[in-house]
Design an enzyme around this catalytic site. Structure first.
Site, short mmCIF file in Angstrom:
data_model
loop_
_atom_site.label_atom_id
_atom_site.label_comp_id
_atom_site.label_asym_id
_atom_site.label_seq_id
_atom_site.Cartn_x
_atom_site.Cartn_y
_atom_site.Cartn_z
N ILE A 238 38.20 -4.15 -4.58
CA ILE A 238 39.14 -5.27 -4.72
C ILE A 238 40.56 -4.78 -4.48
O ILE A 238 40.99 -3.77 -5.05
CB ILE A 238 39.05 -5.89 -6.14
CG1 ILE A 238 37.68 -6.53 -6.38
CG2 ILE A 238 40.18 -6.90 -6.35
CD1 ILE A 238 37.39 -7.74 -5.53
N LYS A 239 41.28 -5.49 -3.62
CA LYS A 239 42.71 -5.23 -3.43
C LYS A 239 43.48 -6.36 -4.08
O LYS A 239 43.22 -7.53 -3.83
CB LYS A 239 43.07 -5.14 -1.95
CG LYS A 239 44.56 -4.87 -1.73
CD LYS A 239 45.00 -5.13 -0.30
CE LYS A 239 46.51 -4.95 -0.17
NZ LYS A 239 47.03 -5.38 1.14
N GLN A 240 44.46 -5.99 -4.90
CA GLN A 240 45.24 -7.00 -5.62
C GLN A 240 46.68 -6.53 -5.77
O GLN A 240 46.95 -5.33 -5.90
CB GLN A 240 44.63 -7.23 -7.01
CG GLN A 240 45.32 -8.28 -7.87
CD GLN A 240 45.35 -9.65 -7.20
OE1 GLN A 240 46.32 -9.98 -6.52
NE2 GLN A 240 44.29 -10.43 -7.40
#
Length: 357
Positions: A238-240
């Site tokens: 996940i990229k956030q």
């Protein structure tokens, strides 16, 4: 190599607050922390097939952070998202996609993430030298007036043909188009896994209503829920954006309006205002760290870029995250300076004195 003294110097007045903080909200003891055995302990026990495990192995075992469980990725899709001119005017050399990949190689990154067109031209030069991540969809800003929608720019099969070990995609959670994007991306990720590729999801928020007294696109509660939806559609990573505030649900539940669901313990027990605790909540929403959280490096601000990048890396690592994906801070400057910035980020994850809070 950046030492702990160098890290402290770059953090300045925040040094003690960031490096000495103890997280008393969600204990590190309940997290799946990044490490050399991440693939064996998490992904190998899931439904991911052997080819996907091999692709994840290529990602996690390449570059200066290879074998640590941490990731340093160079992303350069801004030529679409923010226009080529706005992205590359500071350093026109990066209009040439070979220089994008060269920066990732010389910068010791685990992988490079960019567009179909860029990787198509770089494929035979670099596909065997650094893992490729093909960004499947983009938001183009040439339509007038500007609109904000992620649309597919190519196929998963084409990404596979380019030699990619992973595909990336963005969902604008909270937008009018999010339902369609969730369906499109979940199908693309299913196909990618069937072809043996890993998947990375940019879990971004997008809705004008999220901007009130603060920009709640960066709130821990809303970004945390975006992460939780992202891992539900089986993203491997996940990229956030790193959280800068909290209380998005509360701000949107005012007067007669009703939005989402919340529990007061999100704010009283699971988070505080400390940036590491806010990021820890993002990690918790990634199945308690079983799916790695990489935070974005953010826009380039000039002279403070090195300090800002190191600060983001310290927060992510101490929160239990799995790395940083930093683009504009690196490529909007001469290549050697970009390499130094990427190496500084990596040095945070290599530093034994920067521990999990």
């Amino acid at each position: 190599m950046l030492t702990i003294d160098g890290i402290q110097s770059l953090l300045g007045q925040e040094s003690d607050s960031l490096l000495q903080h103890t997280c008393n909200t969600i204990s590190k003891d309940v997290l799946q922390l990044p490490g050399a055995n991440t693939i064996d302990e998490v992904y190998a026990l899931s439904n991911r097939g052997p080819q996907v495990l091999r692709s994840l192995g290529q990602l996690f075992n390449h570059g200066r952070l290879g074998g640590t469980g941490y990731l340093s990725i160079l992303p350069v899709d801004q030529g679409i998202e923010h226009s080529g001119g706005a992205s590359f005017a500071k350093n026109p050399a990066y209009f040439n996609p070979l220089n994008i990949t060269k920066l990732a190689v010389e910068g010791g990154c685990n992988a490079v993430a960019t567009t179909f067109g860029a990787l198509a031209l770089a494929s035979r030069h670099y596909a065997h030298k650094i893992p490729f991540i093909v960004k499947l969809n983009h938001n183009e800003l040439l339509t007038y007036p500007n609109k904000f929608d992620q649309v597919m720019f190519g196929s998963v099969r084409d990404a596979w043909n380019l030699g990619a070990v992973a595909v990336g995609a963005t969902i604008y959670f909270g937008s009018e188009q999010s339902d369609r994007q969730i369906v499109e991306v979940s199908r693309a990720f299913e196909e990618a896994h069937s072809l043996g590729m890993a998947t990375i999801l940019w879990c971004y928020l997008r809705n004008d209503a999220f901007k009130k007294d603060k920009d709640y696109h960066l709130s821990a509660d809303l970004t945390g829920q975006a992460n939780h939806i992202g891992v539900t559609i089986q993203a491997d990573i996940i990229k956030q954006k790193q959280p800068e505030n909290n209380g998005g649900y509360k701000a949107l539940n005012t007067g007669n309006s009703s939005y989402g669901k919340l529990d007061e313990r999100i704010y009283t027990q699971l988070t505080t205002d400390h940036p590491i605790d806010l990021c820890r909540y993002q990690v918790a929403n990634c199945y308690m760290g079983r799916i790695g959280l990489i935070n974005s490096g953010g826009a380039s601000s000039g002279e403070k870029d090195m300090a800002d990048a190191v600060r983001s890396a310290v927060i992510n690592k101490r929160a239990g995250g799995a790395g940083l994906i930093s683009g504009r801070k690196a490529f909007q400057r001469p290549m050697q300076e970009g390499v130094q910035l990427l190496n500084a980020i990596q040095d945070v994850y290599l530093a034994k004195d920067v521990t999990i809070a």
